[in-house]
Design a protein around this motif. Structure first.
Motif, short mmCIF file in Angstrom:
data_model
loop_
_atom_site.label_atom_id
_atom_site.label_comp_id
_atom_site.label_asym_id
_atom_site.label_seq_id
_atom_site.Cartn_x
_atom_site.Cartn_y
_atom_site.Cartn_z
N UNK A 77 89.64 30.08 30.30
CA UNK A 77 90.18 28.86 30.90
C UNK A 77 89.39 28.49 32.16
N UNK A 78 89.11 29.50 32.98
CA UNK A 78 88.35 29.29 34.21
C UNK A 78 86.94 28.79 33.86
N UNK A 79 86.35 29.40 32.83
CA UNK A 79 85.02 28.99 32.39
C UNK A 79 85.05 27.52 31.96
N UNK A 80 86.08 27.13 31.23
CA UNK A 80 86.20 25.75 30.75
C UNK A 80 86.26 24.75 31.89
N UNK A 81 87.12 25.04 32.87
CA UNK A 81 87.25 24.12 34.00
C UNK A 81 85.94 24.06 34.77
N UNK A 82 85.31 25.21 34.92
CA UNK A 82 84.04 25.27 35.64
C UNK A 82 82.98 24.42 34.96
N UNK A 83 82.87 24.58 33.63
CA UNK A 83 81.84 23.85 32.91
C UNK A 83 82.12 22.35 32.84
N UNK A 155 98.21 28.65 37.34
CA UNK A 155 96.95 29.18 36.81
C UNK A 155 96.02 28.03 36.40
N UNK A 156 96.58 27.06 35.66
CA UNK A 156 95.77 25.90 35.25
C UNK A 156 95.27 25.16 36.49
N UNK A 157 96.18 24.98 37.46
CA UNK A 157 95.82 24.27 38.69
C UNK A 157 94.71 24.99 39.44
N UNK A 158 94.80 26.31 39.47
CA UNK A 158 93.81 27.10 40.19
C UNK A 158 92.43 26.99 39.51
N UNK A 159 92.43 27.06 38.19
CA UNK A 159 91.17 26.93 37.44
C UNK A 159 90.54 25.57 37.72
N UNK A 160 91.39 24.53 37.68
CA UNK A 160 90.89 23.18 37.90
C UNK A 160 90.41 23.00 39.34
N UNK A 161 91.17 23.53 40.28
CA UNK A 161 90.78 23.42 41.68
C UNK A 161 89.43 24.08 41.91
N UNK A 162 89.26 25.26 41.30
CA UNK A 162 87.99 25.95 41.48
C UNK A 162 86.85 25.14 40.84
N UNK A 163 87.09 24.64 39.62
CA UNK A 163 86.09 23.80 38.95
C UNK A 163 85.72 22.61 39.82
N UNK A 164 86.73 21.99 40.41
CA UNK A 164 86.52 20.82 41.27
C UNK A 164 85.67 21.17 42.49
N UNK A 215 79.73 41.77 39.64
CA UNK A 215 80.99 41.17 39.18
C UNK A 215 82.07 41.28 40.25
N UNK A 216 82.00 42.39 41.03
CA UNK A 216 83.05 42.55 42.04
C UNK A 216 82.91 41.59 43.22
N UNK A 217 81.68 41.20 43.52
CA UNK A 217 81.52 40.24 44.63
C UNK A 217 81.52 38.79 44.13
N UNK A 218 81.34 38.60 42.84
CA UNK A 218 81.30 37.25 42.28
C UNK A 218 82.66 36.57 42.43
N UNK A 219 82.70 35.43 43.14
CA UNK A 219 84.00 34.78 43.34
C UNK A 219 84.68 34.38 42.04
N UNK A 244 91.48 30.86 46.80
CA UNK A 244 91.69 29.67 47.63
C UNK A 244 90.68 29.62 48.78
N UNK A 245 90.39 30.79 49.33
CA UNK A 245 89.40 30.82 50.42
C UNK A 245 88.04 30.35 49.92
N UNK A 246 87.66 30.85 48.73
CA UNK A 246 86.39 30.40 48.14
C UNK A 246 86.38 28.89 47.89
N UNK A 247 87.49 28.39 47.41
CA UNK A 247 87.60 26.95 47.15
C UNK A 247 87.35 26.17 48.44
#
Ligand SMILES: Nc1ncnc2c1ncn2[C@@H]1O[C@H](COP(=O)(O)OP(=O)(O)O)[C@@H](O)[C@H]1O
Ligand SMILES: [Mg+2]
Lengths: 266, 320
Positions: A77-83, A155-164, A215-219, A244-247
């Motif tokens: 899901x996170x990959x989808x929003x990101x792409x 969860x959906x909101x977080x994925x989308x926020x990160x993608x954004x 992988x451990x440091x990858x946001x 959220x901090x990364x966002x």
């Protein structure tokens, strides 16, 4: 036929920037329905990885595909929003400039930022669509939400926020570079380390040394872990906060950079 | 209200080390067409971008529809329209949707925007294609739609950057007709072109630009006088007729014609009468022609006459 009345004096109606951005968001969405590249990108690639990983590793990693699906789906899901966000506005902005569309918009009495804002607003609709389609595919394969509905929406909101937030990086690139292909190349090159070098397929603790360290440091790992916890109703820990901090970091750095170069560009 | 549609004084602009404009002044009275003529890289697009408030000049000043482009860009934008070097309509949208969108960006209520779009589509012969995506349009139809898009807001000044690029001669004539129609409504037009013929067909005044400088200015007639008038071109059916045809041209024009390898003879003439005389004599001698024309000097010939040097920069890859 009667003649249409002359135009009203421009800039006299309030909230022009918002209305114009909405008109341009509609343009962007209408274009998507005819060339749905970003949505396909945000759905097909993650769906392929979902099916591939599910049947390749399902048995060995988690014992059964059903258990593995619970693990795998949130990361997909996170990959989808990101792409979905990765190439959309970044490429449009670039193509519009090359095709002289930006010049036409800028010769109109509208806010200079309206085209950018419109496209970003349309992106949000595209994320929602990509995420909704992925949820449907997940459900077909047998994925069930185990947390509360609110947690699933979060969860959906977080994925989308990160993608954004990540998309501002590509928007910035799209403003800077001459060729829209550079934006696509960027998302292609970063796909492997950013999206796959994560906890997507297996917990980081099971990864080989160097990959595990990355992988451990990858946001993106944090985002995937956060979504996983929210969708499966397990302990969230600090992952949501870290996400959220990364966002905030990505947004605060790249949004102003992109907006500033876009509005200054001649 | 200013009596000028637009005017510019000593505009200068550099891009890094490239001097794009080096003191360009120009003006057009309201309701007239000014042709900005020059080879690729001369600075035509840069002038248009400055006047359309897309670019700031380094030096000089300009006003459009009575408003300063640097000081009151908003006022200027409310009165102009730009049709760029590339057609900037959206491929994926229908012709109608393209125009309605512009109307909405100009704060027209949707109903008015639709009405205005329908009016323009009818005027530009695009009624039947109105509900088709632009991707299915021919080059000529796109150009017309692009021009229609600039008219949605009833602008006072229109900037047309090389409007006929990529059009075949038939379509080009059609576009010229439409552009001439604009001035009938009192619109001031700034048009750039690489063809003297186009400037001659459309413009009330011509400015010739080269390397960011104005190298000549005047009415088409004045300019043609400066660059040395027109020439008769004859292409023969039968190469065997070359000698007698050349003799006719030489006796009428009072100088011997140039010969190209394609059995083509070219000779400069002073007026229409020479052309008619040549036509009549060719018929008398029953010399068949595949082509016979009275043509303006090409831009290259004009440049040769104006600067003593041929038009430079044919670097198409650099065109911005
Ligand atoms: N944005 C830009 N950046 C750098 N150089 C530019 C830019 N725009 C134009 N130029 C240069 O300025 C000169 C004039 O360009 P332009 O106005 O586009 O000419 P024309 O429209 O007559 O072909 C050219 O040498 C061109 O390469
Ligand atoms: Mg140009």
């Amino acid at each position: 036929m009667t003649t249409a009345p002359a135009r009203t004096q421009p800039g006299t109606r309030p909230l022009g920037w918002l209305r114009h951005s909405l008109v341009l968001a509609r343009r962007s969405l209408a274009k998507t329905t005819r060339s749905p590249g970003p949505i396909v990108n945000g759905v097909v690639t993650p769906a392929l990885f979902l099916v591939l990983f599910l049947y390749l590793f399902g048995g060995s990693v988690a014992g059964s595909t059903t258990d593995y699906l619970r693990y795998l789906f949130p990361g997909i899901l996170v990959m989808g929003a990101g792409l979905a966000g990765m190439i959309s506005t970044g490429t449009t902005i670039n193509l519009d400039r090359r095709n002289g569309v930006t010049d036409r918009f800028r010769s109109l009495p509208i806010s200079r930022l309206a085209p950018l804002l419109g496209s970003v607003l349309a992106d949000i609709v595209r994320y929602l669509l990509a995420v909704a389609i992925l949820f449907a595919i997940g459900a077909l394969l047998g994925f069930r939400v185990h947390g509360s509905l609110a947690a699933a929406l979060a969860a959906a909101g977080l994925a989308i926020l990160f993608g954004f937030c990540v998309s501002w990086v590509t928007v910035f690139i799209g403003v800077l570079v001459k060729d829209a292909n550079a934006v696509v190349a960027f998302s292609f090159i970063t796909f492997l380390p950013l999206q796959l070098g994560t906890s997507l397929a297996a917990p980081t603790s099971t990864l080989p040394g160097w990959l595990r360290a990355w992988a451990e440091v990858n946001p993106v790992t944090q985002v995937m872990d956060a979504c996983r916890a929210l969708l499966n109703g397990t302990t969230i820990g600090g992952t949501v906060t870290t996400t959220l901090i990364w966002c905030v970091i990505l947004f605060v750095v790249f949004c102003p950079l992109a907006v500033r170069s876009y509005s200054r560009q001649q | 209200m200013s009596e000028h549609g637009f005017e510019a004084e000593k505009l200068a602009k550099r891009f890094g080390k490239t001097v794009a404009l080096d003191g360009v002044s120009l003006a057009a009275p309201r309701g007239q067409v000014l042709g900005l003529l020059g080879p690729n890289g001369a600075g035509k697009t840069t002038v248009i971008r400055i006047l359309a408030t897309l670019l700031r000049s380094d030096r000089g000043r300009a006003s459009v529809a009575g408003f300063d482009v640097a000081g009151q860009p908003g006022q200027v934008r409310g009165r102009i329209a730009l049709s760029g070097q590339h057609t900037s309509v959206d491929e994926e949208l229908t012709g109608l949707a393209n125009l309605v969108m512009i109307g909405q960006l100009l704060d027209m209520p949707r109903r008015h925007a639709t009405q205005r779009a329908a009016e323009l589509l009818a005027r530009f012969g695009l009624e039947d294609a109105a509900r088709r995506p632009v991707a299915s349009y021919s080059g000529g139809m796109r150009r017309r739609l692009d021009l229609a898009a600039s008219l949605v807001g009833r602008p006072e000044v229109i900037f047309l950057d090389e409007p006929s690029v990529g059009l075949d001669p038939g379509k080009r004539d059609e576009l010229w007709q439409l552009i001439r129609g604009l001035t009938a409504e009192g619109v001031t037009v700034l048009l750039t072109t690489q063809y003297l013929e186009e400037a001659d067909a459309l413009a009330d005044g011509i400015i010739v630009l080269d390397h960011g400088r104005v190298i000549a200015a005047g009415t088409p007639a004045e300019l043609k006088q400066q660059v040395g008038g027109r020439a008769v071109v004859v292409r023969l059916d039968d190469p065997a007729d070359t000698e007698p045809a050349a003799a006719i041209l030489a006796s009428v024009a009072d100088r011997s014609p140039e010969r190209s390898t394609r059995h083509e003879l070219v000779v400069p003439v002073t007026g229409d009468d020479d052309f008619f005389e040549i036509t009549a004599r060719l018929r008398e001698h029953a010399i068949g022609v595949t082509e016979l024309s009275l043509r303006l000097p090409s831009l290259d010939e004009a440049f040769l006459a104006l600067t003593g040097a041929p038009a430079t920069t044919t670097d198409f890859t650099k065109a911005a």
